[in-house]
Design a protein around this motif. Structure first.
Motif, PDB file in Angstrom:
ATOM      1  N   THR A  79       0.829  -1.206   0.000  1.00 61.12           N
ATOM      2  CA  THR A  79       0.000   0.000   0.000  1.00 61.12           C
ATOM      3  C   THR A  79       0.860   1.252   0.000  1.00 61.12           C
ATOM      4  N   LEU A  80       1.906   1.273   0.811  1.00 61.25           N
ATOM      5  CA  LEU A  80       2.784   2.440   0.866  1.00 61.25           C
ATOM      6  C   LEU A  80       3.477   2.685  -0.473  1.00 61.25           C
ATOM      7  N   GLU A  81       3.853   1.620  -1.167  1.00 59.89           N
ATOM      8  CA  GLU A  81       4.480   1.779  -2.482  1.00 59.89           C
ATOM      9  C   GLU A  81       3.483   2.345  -3.492  1.00 59.89           C
ATOM     10  N   VAL A  82       2.242   1.882  -3.427  1.00 56.71           N
ATOM     11  CA  VAL A  82       1.213   2.409  -4.328  1.00 56.71           C
ATOM     12  C   VAL A  82       0.974   3.890  -4.045  1.00 56.71           C
ATOM     13  N   VAL A  83       0.977   4.263  -2.776  1.00 55.70           N
ATOM     14  CA  VAL A  83       0.790   5.670  -2.400  1.00 55.70           C
ATOM     15  C   VAL A  83       1.865   6.545  -3.028  1.00 55.70           C
ATOM     16  N   ARG A  84       3.116   6.133  -2.893  1.00 58.58           N
ATOM     17  CA  ARG A  84       4.212   6.968  -3.399  1.00 58.58           C
ATOM     18  C   ARG A  84       4.196   7.056  -4.926  1.00 58.58           C
ATOM     19  N   ILE A  85       3.947   5.946  -5.597  1.00 57.34           N
ATOM     20  CA  ILE A  85       3.886   5.966  -7.064  1.00 57.34           C
ATOM     21  C   ILE A  85       2.728   6.853  -7.522  1.00 57.34           C
ATOM     22  N   SER A  86       1.591   6.719  -6.866  1.00 56.86           N
ATOM     23  CA  SER A  86       0.406   7.504  -7.241  1.00 56.86           C
ATOM     24  C   SER A  86       0.648   8.993  -7.060  1.00 56.86           C
ATOM     25  N   ARG A  87       1.261   9.378  -5.954  1.00 58.17           N
ATOM     26  CA  ARG A  87       1.509  10.802  -5.704  1.00 58.17           C
ATOM     27  C   ARG A  87       2.490  11.365  -6.732  1.00 58.17           C
ATOM     28  N   THR A  88       3.513  10.594  -7.061  1.00 58.17           N
ATOM     29  CA  THR A  88       4.501  11.076  -8.029  1.00 58.17           C
ATOM     30  C   THR A  88       3.849  11.340  -9.381  1.00 58.17           C
ATOM     31  N   ILE A  89       3.021  10.402  -9.821  1.00 59.26           N
ATOM     32  CA  ILE A  89       2.343  10.564 -11.113  1.00 59.26           C
ATOM     33  C   ILE A  89       1.364  11.737 -11.058  1.00 59.26           C
ATOM     34  N   ALA A  90       0.595  11.818  -9.995  1.00 61.30           N
ATOM     35  CA  ALA A  90      -0.368  12.927  -9.860  1.00 61.30           C
ATOM     36  C   ALA A  90       0.343  14.273  -9.892  1.00 61.30           C
ATOM     37  N   ARG A  91       1.483  14.361  -9.224  1.00 62.93           N
ATOM     38  CA  ARG A  91       2.252  15.611  -9.218  1.00 62.93           C
ATOM     39  C   ARG A  91       2.741  15.940 -10.627  1.00 62.93           C
ATOM     40  N   GLY A  92       3.193  14.916 -11.350  1.00 59.87           N
ATOM     41  CA  GLY A  92       3.722  15.140 -12.693  1.00 59.87           C
ATOM     42  C   GLY A  92       2.680  15.616 -13.681  1.00 59.87           C
ATOM     43  N   ILE A  93       1.417  15.257 -13.437  1.00 61.93           N
ATOM     44  CA  ILE A  93       0.340  15.646 -14.352  1.00 61.93           C
ATOM     45  C   ILE A  93      -0.464  16.820 -13.796  1.00 61.93           C
ATOM     46  N   ARG A  94      -0.086  17.306 -12.634  1.00 62.09           N
ATOM     47  CA  ARG A  94      -0.780  18.399 -11.932  1.00 62.09           C
ATOM     48  C   ARG A  94      -2.225  18.024 -11.593  1.00 62.09           C
ATOM     49  N   LEU A  95      -2.375  16.805 -11.070  1.00 61.59           N
ATOM     50  CA  LEU A  95      -3.667  16.372 -10.558  1.00 61.59           C
ATOM     51  C   LEU A  95      -3.634  16.440  -9.032  1.00 61.59           C
ATOM     52  N   ASN A  96      -4.717  16.042  -8.392  1.00 64.76           N
ATOM     53  CA  ASN A  96      -4.834  16.210  -6.944  1.00 64.76           C
ATOM     54  C   ASN A  96      -4.110  15.079  -6.213  1.00 64.76           C
ATOM     55  N   GLU A  97      -2.946  15.399  -5.665  1.00 69.01           N
ATOM     56  CA  GLU A  97      -2.150  14.395  -4.954  1.00 69.01           C
ATOM     57  C   GLU A  97      -2.873  13.856  -3.732  1.00 69.01           C
ATOM     58  N   ASP A  98      -3.597  14.702  -3.039  1.00 72.90           N
ATOM     59  CA  ASP A  98      -4.291  14.262  -1.829  1.00 72.90           C
ATOM     60  C   ASP A  98      -5.357  13.222  -2.152  1.00 72.90           C
ATOM     61  N   LEU A  99      -6.108  13.425  -3.213  1.00 74.77           N
ATOM     62  CA  LEU A  99      -7.125  12.450  -3.595  1.00 74.77           C
ATOM     63  C   LEU A  99      -6.479  11.129  -3.996  1.00 74.77           C
ATOM     64  N   ALA A 100      -5.423  11.204  -4.816  1.00 69.84           N
ATOM     65  CA  ALA A 100      -4.722   9.979  -5.210  1.00 69.84           C
ATOM     66  C   ALA A 100      -4.198   9.234  -3.991  1.00 69.84           C
ATOM     67  N   GLU A 101      -3.650   9.984  -3.032  1.00 70.39           N
ATOM     68  CA  GLU A 101      -3.102   9.366  -1.828  1.00 70.39           C
ATOM     69  C   GLU A 101      -4.195   8.697  -1.003  1.00 70.39           C
ATOM     70  N   ALA A 102      -5.320   9.357  -0.841  1.00 73.94           N
ATOM     71  CA  ALA A 102      -6.422   8.791  -0.055  1.00 73.94           C
ATOM     72  C   ALA A 102      -6.912   7.480  -0.670  1.00 73.94           C
ATOM     73  N   GLU A 175      -7.548  10.840 -10.835  1.00 74.98           N
ATOM     74  CA  GLU A 175      -6.736  10.370  -9.724  1.00 74.98           C
ATOM     75  C   GLU A 175      -7.003   8.893  -9.421  1.00 74.98           C
ATOM     76  N   GLY A 176      -8.262   8.484  -9.541  1.00 75.72           N
ATOM     77  CA  GLY A 176      -8.596   7.079  -9.348  1.00 75.72           C
ATOM     78  C   GLY A 176      -7.954   6.202 -10.404  1.00 75.72           C
ATOM     79  N   LYS A 177      -7.888   6.702 -11.627  1.00 79.11           N
ATOM     80  CA  LYS A 177      -7.242   5.946 -12.704  1.00 79.11           C
ATOM     81  C   LYS A 177      -5.746   5.814 -12.454  1.00 79.11           C
ATOM     82  N   ILE A 178      -5.145   6.845 -11.880  1.00 76.52           N
ATOM     83  CA  ILE A 178      -3.721   6.779 -11.531  1.00 76.52           C
ATOM     84  C   ILE A 178      -3.475   5.640 -10.549  1.00 76.52           C
ATOM     85  N   VAL A 179      -4.299   5.553  -9.508  1.00 77.31           N
ATOM     86  CA  VAL A 179      -4.115   4.506  -8.497  1.00 77.31           C
ATOM     87  C   VAL A 179      -4.311   3.128  -9.118  1.00 77.31           C
TER      88      VAL A 179
END
Length: 336
Positions: A79-102, A175-179
């Motif tokens: 789960t922690l690895e998915v969180v970090r990958i998701s946040r990195t991608i969300a940041r790169g595309i300027r999407l909502n990191e908090d939603l992806a993380e949740a 963000e859901g698609k990123i996760v």
């Protein structure tokens, strides 16, 4: 403006038009007053991390049952690895990191003990009751089971992302698609490491074409996939990998299923898993009064078998083994 309002304003100023802005959330099933400091998605992160179901992830199997050694992934480290990958991608595309993380923090809360072996066991037991899917159970955990039956009252966007992180239905948010894709990026890559550590695979068993395209090392492969996903998603306006990388990655995933996930050596203990889960299920199905009170309350609304499966699916590996021993092994024979 308070701290939350400032953050919400900054989101709409800095994020992509395709992002899910906290201020525009569809809200919660039960209306609540807003926090002065945290956005709605930040509150969801905190609610998930402080939940009992999240704490139990550290003692749940990812792939390998009762592995020897300290470095195999658990459901929590995955789960922690998915969180970090998701946040990195969300940041790169300027999407909502908090939603992806949740979404990433909550996506596997409904997983059974003993990984997918446990999931298959419960699915077989409940085949006439609608089956069992861990993504549906993850939503059930946050919506129904936590907080003594009140659930966590998460936002609709987070709940949708949790439910749709796997299965046929795509998430409604970017963000859901990123996760959804980050989950696969994480487990394919870390399961290679664990399979080699367990002796299921050797480096030379992995076809060279995968290493040539994606990279020979864990970090190289993740970097390739993350960078490709960021660049391709910017071009296409939707969350995706490029055609070539996607083809190689999907072929790699099929290789992992054939070589690891369906490998008889890796699956050698699965019959024992079914025996443990089936034994516990039979006991509580025959003796529902022995269920903890919060699960007995579920019977009236959702039925006895669903209540029993809720209880079992929440167990850690060690607790399931302990409970089986307590129910079926004479005390003098139990391992101390």
């Amino acid at each position: 403006m308070n701290s939350r309002q400032i953050q919400e304003a900054l989101e709409e100023e800095m994020l992509s038009p395709r992002a899910s802005y906290a201020r525009r959330s569809q809200g919660r099933a039960r209306e609540e007053s807003e926090c002065d400091i945290r956005t709605c998605y930040q509150r969801d992160i905190d609610r998930i991390i402080h939940s009992k179901a999240f704490r139990r992830l550290k003692h749940k199997t990812q792939v390998f049952l009762s592995p020897e050694g300290d470095h195999y992934r658990t459901r929590l480290t995955h789960t922690l690895e998915v969180v970090r990958i998701s946040r990195t991608i969300a940041r790169g595309i300027r999407l909502n990191e908090d939603l992806a993380e949740a979404i990433a923090f909550g996506h596997d809360l409904g997983h059974t003990p003993f990984g997918h072996a446990g999931e298959r066991a419960l699915c077989e037991i409940l085949k006439n009751e609608g089956g069992f899917e861990h993504n549906e159970q993850s939503l059930r955990v946050v919506d129904v089971l936590e907080q003594g039956g009140r659930g966590l009252n998460l936002t609709e966007e987070v709940k949708n992302g949790i439910l749709c992180h796997t299965g046929k239905t795509l998430p409604k948010t970017q963000e859901g698609k990123i996760v959804r894709i980050s989950d696969r990026i994480a487990y394919i890559n870390h399961d290679i490491d664990d399979a080699i550590r367990a002796g299921i695979l050797k480096d030379e068993d992995i076809p060279e074409k995968y290493y040539k395209t994606l990279g020979a090392k864990h970090g190289e492969r993740i970097n390739t996939l993350v960078l490709d996903m960021i660049e391709e998603s910017k071009k296409k306006g939707d969350i995706t990998l490029s055609a070539h990388i996607s083809d190689v990655f999907n072929a790699f995933r099929e290789f992992m299923y054939e070589s690891v996930y369906l490998n008889m050596r890796a699956k050698s203990e699965e019959s024992k898993v079914f025996g443990i889960i089936n034994g516990i299920f039979e006991h509580y199905n025959k003796n529902p009064d022995n269920l903890p009170p919060e699960y007995r309350r579920i019977i009236e609304k959702d039925g006895q078998k669903r209540a029993v499966s809720d209880y079992i699916s929440g167990m850690t590996d060690n607790y399931a083994v302990f409970m089986y021993e307590k129910l079926y092994i004479p005390e003098a024979w139990q391992v101390r």
